[in-house]
Design an enzyme around this catalytic site. Structure first.
Site, PDB file in Angstrom:
ATOM      1  CE1 TYR A   1      70.514  85.603  28.449  1.00  0.00           C
ATOM      2  CE2 TYR A   1      69.683  83.394  28.166  1.00  0.00           C
ATOM      3  CZ  TYR A   1      70.627  84.252  28.670  1.00  0.00           C
ATOM      4  OH  TYR A   1      71.671  83.774  29.391  1.00  0.00           O
TER       5      TYR A   1
ATOM      6  CD  GLU B   1      65.749  77.754  30.828  1.00  0.00           C
ATOM      7  OE1 GLU B   1      66.336  77.983  31.901  1.00  0.00           O
ATOM      8  OE2 GLU B   1      66.233  78.045  29.712  1.00  0.00           O
TER       9      GLU B   1
END
Lengths: 269, 242
Positions: B164, B171
């Site tokens: 995660y 991103e």
């Protein structure tokens, strides 16, 4: 503990049941010689009237900051200048009038049935009204603002709609006030009175929301500004939810409630 | 038995039958969906490995897998529907936020801003997504088939701890890399004056998106941590009893 003032207390007879209302009397409750109450702390409370006032004073002031083009908002060469379009001061007057009317109503007209709400709500409510006011005011008072496509005709028609709906909204608030006498808390069905603006009660349960929608549609038409349209739509969705809830509670409370009425829009919604 | 009682039980049986059929259809569809998605992301993984082994570089890898990635990631929108109609017991909002952030990255960042497609950060998040999705979808598949190998359960509830944050880094770095190109091209933006009296600046919008990771990421991360504790905690209790 003096920390838990009455407005913050929630008492119930059953932990999963509904909280007891302020006006209920111990003798009338379904309890025997001993009674068990379940206490819940509702958290810090603030009066509805206070929230309404802060909610309304914010947009009133914020819009004016943009109207007078205070420094740091637009480019420095536009500081304290005025718009050359007639619609811009008209829009300012309308917006200010709307919120001043609301403040007056909060202070002198409304008889609020709930006295308090959780403190957290003030942040939610205020940021909603304040941010939207800033967003709308920024574009309407912008040096590069484009006036409505149909010019003066559009502004005049929109102004008429706006004023009509503001008068209507005030009439409804007065009519609702006259229903509630300060001493007794009996609920009554609102009916049309001699004031033509209240005749809409024949078709709608919550005409105050209907007139409010009308006012903002007028303002949208007047300014031809997408953020205003956005605000109108979001407000409409919220008011429809409230109107449906109020309509449902009217139907539950009164068996003889007029079947012709809709919650917010005649025959439609 | 009196005939009145029989009528009652017949009605009950009919509603129970309807419920059972709906349940079986839902299970069948979900099993098919999860198998298809596992296969899809496996195909992506294989394609990426093959490309890298053949070409020896990550440049052009994104272009190579773009269509497959877009297809399978967009298909995941169905999961929001699954939660909405209740055949999957997860919050619509949590699923919605996760799927939307993926769709946004794929369609509005890497797809539209070609200059960043060869960035390392893109490979980072695509690899992370692939590993995560293969684990997740195979977990759901095996769960539905009632044959869950322990290592898949272990992977599902432990790998996210590392995956995660790595994905978020990938991103964020990608969005950050795209900023100068967005600013220069003025894409997806609306300037004043215009007859709608509104403006939108994609450059500042992207900055706001990046900032929104700050409150959102911890919430989603702790949601997963809580789920993990619930699953593993429950398991420990059962073992103690035995």
């Amino acid at each position: 503990d003096p920390h838990w003032y009455p407005a913050r207390q929630s008492l119930r007879l059953d932990p999963k049941g509904k909280p007891l209302r302020d006006e209920e009397i111990l003798q009338e409750l379904p309890v025997g010689t001993t009674a068990t109450f379940y206490f819940r702390d509702l958290g810090a409370q603030i009066s509805w009237g206070t929230v309404f006032l802060i909610e309304c004073i914010g947009p009133l002031v914020i819009y004016l900051l943009f109207y007078f083009r205070l420094p740091l908002i637009y480019a420095p060469k536009y500081e304290f200048t005025a718009s050359k379009h007639l619609v811009v001061p008209i829009a300012c007057v309308c917006h200010s009038f709307h919120y001043m009317k609301r403040i007056v109503e909060t202070l002198f007209v409304h008889r609020l049935s709930h006295s308090t709400m959780p403190l957290r709500n003030i942040f939610k409510n205020c940021s909603y009204h304040w941010c939207f006011a800033a967003w709308m005011a920024y574009y309407i008072n912008h040096p590069l603002y484009t006036p409505p496509y149909y010019g003066e005709k559009q502004v005049k028609a929109a102004l008429a709609i706006f004023l009509f709906c503001q008068l209507g909204s005030f009439s409804i608030h007065m009519a609702l006030r006259n229903l509630k006498l300060p001493s007794c808390k009996i609920k009554k069905i609102p009916y049309p009175t001699k004031n033509p603006f209240t005749w809409i009660f024949a078709l709608v349960s919550c005409p105050n929301y209907t007139y409010e929608l009308g006012s903002w549609l007028g303002f949208t038409l007047m300014t031809q500004c997408v953020p205003v349209l956005f605000f109108t739509v979001v407000g409409f969705i919220q008011m429809t939810v409230w109107a449906k809830g109020k309509h449902r509670s009217y139907l539950k409370e009164f068996k003889e409630y007029p079947t012709l009425r809709s919650p917010i829009l005649p025959f439609i919604l | 038995m009196a005939s009145g009682e029989e009528d009652g039980t017949v009605e009950e049986k009919e509603t129970n039958n309807k419920k059972r059929t709906k349940g079986t259809i839902a299970t069948a569809w979900l099993t098919f969906y999860n198998i298809a998605m596992t296969a899809g992301w496996l195909v992506l993984a294989v394609a990426m490995v093959r490309y890298y082994l053949q070409k020896g570089t990550h440049k052009g890898l994104y272009r190579n897998i773009a269509r497959t990635l877009k297809f399978f990631q967009t298909f995941a929108l169905l999961e929001v529907g699954h939660c909405a109609i209740g055949i999957v017991r997860t919050s619509v909002i949590v699923t919605g936020v996760q799927v939307c952030s993926r769709i946004f990255m794929v369609w509005f960042v890497t797809n539209s801003i070609r200059q960043i497609q060869n960035e390392e950060s893109v490979i980072l998040f695509v690899v992370v997504w692939t590993i995560t999705e293969i684990t997740r979808y195979s977990f759901y598949t095996f769960n539905l088939l009632n044959h869950l190998p322990y290592f898949i359960k272990w992977a599902r509830y432990n790998m996210f701890i590392v995956m995660y944050p790595l994905g978020v880094i990938g991103e964020l770095l990608t969005i950050h890399a795209s900023l100068p190109y967005v600013r220069r091209s003025g894409m997806y933006s609306l300037r004043l004056p215009n007859k709608y009296n509104v403006s939108f600046d994609y450059y500042y919008f992207l900055i706001i998106v990046m900032l929104s990771y700050i409150p959102l990421f911890p919430q989603l991360y702790f949601h997963m941590l809580r789920q993990r504790r619930r699953v593993l905690h429950g398991e420990i209790i059962v073992e103690k009893d035995e």
